[in-house]
Design an enzyme around this catalytic site. Sequence first.
Site, PDB file in Angstrom:
ATOM      1  N   SER A 139       0.848  -1.186   0.000  1.00  0.00           N
ATOM      2  CA  SER A 139       0.000   0.000   0.000  1.00  0.00           C
ATOM      3  C   SER A 139       0.883   1.235   0.000  1.00  0.00           C
ATOM      4  O   SER A 139       2.022   1.198   0.477  1.00  0.00           O
ATOM      5  CB  SER A 139      -0.886   0.014   1.251  1.00  0.00           C
ATOM      6  N   TYR A 152      -2.131  -0.129  10.794  1.00  0.00           N
ATOM      7  CA  TYR A 152      -2.195  -0.618   9.417  1.00  0.00           C
ATOM      8  C   TYR A 152      -0.957  -0.205   8.628  1.00  0.00           C
ATOM      9  O   TYR A 152      -0.347  -1.015   7.927  1.00  0.00           O
ATOM     10  CB  TYR A 152      -3.452  -0.077   8.742  1.00  0.00           C
TER      11      TYR A 152
END
Length: 259
Positions: A139, A152
């Site tokens: 990501s 995260y």
Amino acid sequence: MKTWNDKVVVITGASSGIGAATAEMAAARGAKTLIMARSQGKLDELAGRLGGKCETYALDVASTESVQAVFARVRDTHGRVDVLINNAGFGMFERFERTPLDDFERMMNVNYMGVVRCTQAVLPDMLAARSGNVVNVASLAGKIGTAKSSGYSATKHAVLGLTNSLRQELAGTGVTVTAINPGPVDTPFFDTADPSGGYVANVKKLMLTPERVAAAIIRAVERDSAEVDLPGIAGFGAKLFHLFPRTFERVSRRFLNLK
């Protein structure tokens, strides 16, 4: 450029979103597509939509026993894995001090250790064959941390660190390692990450489609790409962040911290 015909392709987190879209594209190109996720029911639904052009495996990447058992079945049936796409993962957006320790541990166990477990399961055979592709869906959060995503973002930083190190270790072996770094993607990921829907509402116009990310994964495998940032302008922003971190944060804070 590599072809997909008869390649054994494993996709984790394949029951929806990026994984499902990638499975559809790989199967359409003639790959032996093996879709894996925790929900057998959702996998069966996807298999039905693909007209049976795939095999389903219930898999929990957070469990070493599950990973070992499932990949042993794959090896017994197919003898090898040509392409592993590590896509399983989830996120929870909350301020650091309000996030229970268990949530940090669960995200790391799935998002990072899941990649480690699945990669270790296929790598020995890839090295023996001197051929293979490992694709880790990371990501842009693995490059730029933002408010309410400390847990995260840390997992995706870990995935990128693993990916970059492993790529260097495997140079010259015939096995390629690729990182795919998308920004926000319109998937069920946000059902857990953003249950209020506030963040999604703020970034809806900027969201990528699962199909766009899946197409990037397909191209990356065909070209043996080392890394793909999506969208490209965000990847450029990540480079600026590493060059001028304080200036970048000061200028972009309002835009990035929309959670």
